[in-house]
Motif scaffolding. Structure first.
Motif, PDB file in Angstrom:
ATOM      1  N   GLN A 297       0.852  -1.269   0.056  1.00  0.00           N
ATOM      2  CA  GLN A 297       0.033  -0.170   0.115  1.00  0.00           C
ATOM      3  C   GLN A 297       0.585   1.340   0.180  1.00  0.00           C
ATOM      4  N   VAL A 298       0.445   2.172  -1.017  1.00  0.00           N
ATOM      5  CA  VAL A 298       1.291   3.286  -1.256  1.00  0.00           C
ATOM      6  C   VAL A 298       0.422   4.448  -1.118  1.00  0.00           C
ATOM      7  N   MET A 299       0.449   5.358   0.049  1.00  0.00           N
ATOM      8  CA  MET A 299      -0.540   6.453   0.057  1.00  0.00           C
ATOM      9  C   MET A 299      -1.988   5.927   0.200  1.00  0.00           C
ATOM     10  N   GLY A 300      -2.320   4.936   0.582  1.00  0.00           N
ATOM     11  CA  GLY A 300      -3.642   4.475   0.771  1.00  0.00           C
ATOM     12  C   GLY A 300      -4.203   3.519  -0.555  1.00  0.00           C
ATOM     13  N   SER A 301      -3.364   3.214  -1.396  1.00  0.00           N
ATOM     14  CA  SER A 301      -3.610   2.196  -2.732  1.00  0.00           C
ATOM     15  C   SER A 301      -2.777   1.418  -2.959  1.00  0.00           C
ATOM     16  N   TRP A 302      -3.064   0.313  -3.158  1.00  0.00           N
ATOM     17  CA  TRP A 302      -2.295  -0.990  -3.577  1.00  0.00           C
ATOM     18  C   TRP A 302      -1.591  -0.425  -4.745  1.00  0.00           C
ATOM     19  N   ARG A 303      -0.112  -0.900  -4.782  1.00  0.00           N
ATOM     20  CA  ARG A 303       0.820  -0.530  -5.856  1.00  0.00           C
ATOM     21  C   ARG A 303       1.643  -1.959  -6.026  1.00  0.00           C
ATOM     22  N   PHE A 304       1.811  -2.407  -7.400  1.00  0.00           N
ATOM     23  CA  PHE A 304       2.866  -3.302  -7.719  1.00  0.00           C
ATOM     24  C   PHE A 304       4.253  -2.715  -7.637  1.00  0.00           C
ATOM     25  N   ILE A 305       5.104  -3.195  -6.536  1.00  0.00           N
ATOM     26  CA  ILE A 305       6.366  -2.689  -6.255  1.00  0.00           C
ATOM     27  C   ILE A 305       7.426  -3.261  -7.087  1.00  0.00           C
ATOM     28  N   TYR A 306       7.560  -4.856  -7.131  1.00  0.00           N
ATOM     29  CA  TYR A 306       8.603  -5.351  -7.671  1.00  0.00           C
ATOM     30  C   TYR A 306       8.325  -6.664  -8.129  1.00  0.00           C
ATOM     31  N   PHE A 307       9.038  -6.929  -9.149  1.00  0.00           N
ATOM     32  CA  PHE A 307       9.081  -8.480  -9.841  1.00  0.00           C
ATOM     33  C   PHE A 307      10.670  -8.630 -10.211  1.00  0.00           C
ATOM     34  N   VAL A 308      11.334  -9.508  -9.342  1.00  0.00           N
ATOM     35  CA  VAL A 308      12.731  -9.484  -9.486  1.00  0.00           C
ATOM     36  C   VAL A 308      13.203 -11.092  -9.256  1.00  0.00           C
ATOM     37  N   PRO A 309      14.120 -11.443  -9.792  1.00  0.00           N
ATOM     38  CA  PRO A 309      14.684 -12.833  -9.197  1.00  0.00           C
ATOM     39  C   PRO A 309      15.378 -12.572  -7.982  1.00  0.00           C
ATOM     40  N   ALA A 310      15.841 -13.662  -7.472  1.00  0.00           N
ATOM     41  CA  ALA A 310      16.730 -13.508  -6.132  1.00  0.00           C
ATOM     42  C   ALA A 310      17.942 -12.437  -6.232  1.00  0.00           C
ATOM     43  N   PRO A 311      18.094 -11.858  -5.139  1.00  0.00           N
ATOM     44  CA  PRO A 311      19.012 -10.827  -5.416  1.00  0.00           C
ATOM     45  C   PRO A 311      20.444 -11.504  -5.541  1.00  0.00           C
ATOM     46  N   PRO A 312      21.352 -10.868  -6.223  1.00  0.00           N
ATOM     47  CA  PRO A 312      22.837 -11.375  -6.334  1.00  0.00           C
ATOM     48  C   PRO A 312      23.445 -11.442  -4.955  1.00  0.00           C
ATOM     49  N   PRO A 313      24.441 -12.165  -4.693  1.00  0.00           N
ATOM     50  CA  PRO A 313      24.690 -12.259  -3.483  1.00  0.00           C
ATOM     51  C   PRO A 313      25.406 -11.126  -2.670  1.00  0.00           C
ATOM     52  N   ASP A 314      25.747  -9.914  -3.627  1.00  0.00           N
ATOM     53  CA  ASP A 314      26.381  -8.751  -3.058  1.00  0.00           C
ATOM     54  C   ASP A 314      25.033  -7.859  -2.826  1.00  0.00           C
ATOM     55  N   GLN A 315      23.849  -8.139  -3.036  1.00  0.00           N
ATOM     56  CA  GLN A 315      22.534  -7.491  -2.802  1.00  0.00           C
ATOM     57  C   GLN A 315      21.707  -7.576  -1.651  1.00  0.00           C
ATOM     58  N   THR A 316      21.132  -6.619  -1.256  1.00  0.00           N
ATOM     59  CA  THR A 316      19.973  -7.091  -0.252  1.00  0.00           C
ATOM     60  C   THR A 316      18.698  -6.797  -0.949  1.00  0.00           C
ATOM     61  N   PRO A 317      17.632  -7.812  -0.379  1.00  0.00           N
ATOM     62  CA  PRO A 317      16.388  -7.829  -0.986  1.00  0.00           C
ATOM     63  C   PRO A 317      15.843  -6.395  -0.814  1.00  0.00           C
ATOM     64  N   PRO A 318      14.841  -5.668  -1.625  1.00  0.00           N
ATOM     65  CA  PRO A 318      14.123  -4.704  -1.305  1.00  0.00           C
ATOM     66  C   PRO A 318      13.304  -4.510   0.166  1.00  0.00           C
ATOM     67  N   GLN A 319      13.438  -3.708   0.860  1.00  0.00           N
ATOM     68  CA  GLN A 319      12.756  -3.588   2.350  1.00  0.00           C
ATOM     69  C   GLN A 319      11.749  -2.799   1.983  1.00  0.00           C
TER      70      GLN A 319
END
Length: 154
Positions: A132-154
């Motif tokens: 939910q973004v400002m009271g409305s549902w939104r599609f935020i991400y569609f990604v593969p697993a993060p590379p080892p040096d990245q952290t998933p979106p929080q």
């Protein structure tokens, strides 16, 4: 007389502290829904629109359901790249549609699919995040697993 009034005030205060108030109940329900929106009619309606748009590859409808900074890759996209061109080039529409048909569960601040993402820290497949973004549902991400040096979106 003063002792009687004090005693009466104390008993009245004691009686009212045990009363259930409607706002406490509604706050509790709202907090629970924030954690798991899978049965929320607004979430289900949003998910229905997203599923139809993805199945039809309706770019305009999809764009209206996504956030402007939609996450679709971990690296910086090359100039001129777009999410839909990326999905076309990498044949990701089937994966997207498959995940949209799966159950969504709460994970961090998102409703995610597949459910394994929330239960298995080693889940290595594609994942979807809706929020939910400002009271409305939104599609935020569609990604593969993060590379080892990245952290998933929080």
């Amino acid at each position: 007389m003063l002792a009687r009034l004090t005693l009466l005030a104390f008993l009245a205060a004691l009686a009212f502290t045990g009363c259930k108030t409607p706002y406490k109940e509604s706050d509790k329900k709202r907090k629970e829904q924030k954690q798991d929106a899978s049965k929320d009619p607004a979430f289900q309606a949003f998910l229905g629109r997203l599923r139809i748009a993805a199945e039809k590859r309706d770019y305009e409808m999809m764009k209206s359901l996504m956030v402007p900074d939609f996450g679709y890759r971990w690296d910086n996209p090359p100039p001129g790249d777009s999410v839909f061109a990326f999905w076309d080039l990498n044949n990701l529409w089937l994966d997207l549609n498959s995940l949209l048909k799966k159950e969504f569960v709460p994970h961090d601040d998102f409703m995610v699919s597949p459910p394994e993402l929330a239960t298995n820290p080693d889940y290595a497949g594609y994942r979807i995040g809706i929020k939910q973004v400002m009271g409305s549902w939104r599609f935020i991400y569609f990604v593969p697993a993060p590379p080892p040096d990245q952290t998933p979106p929080q």
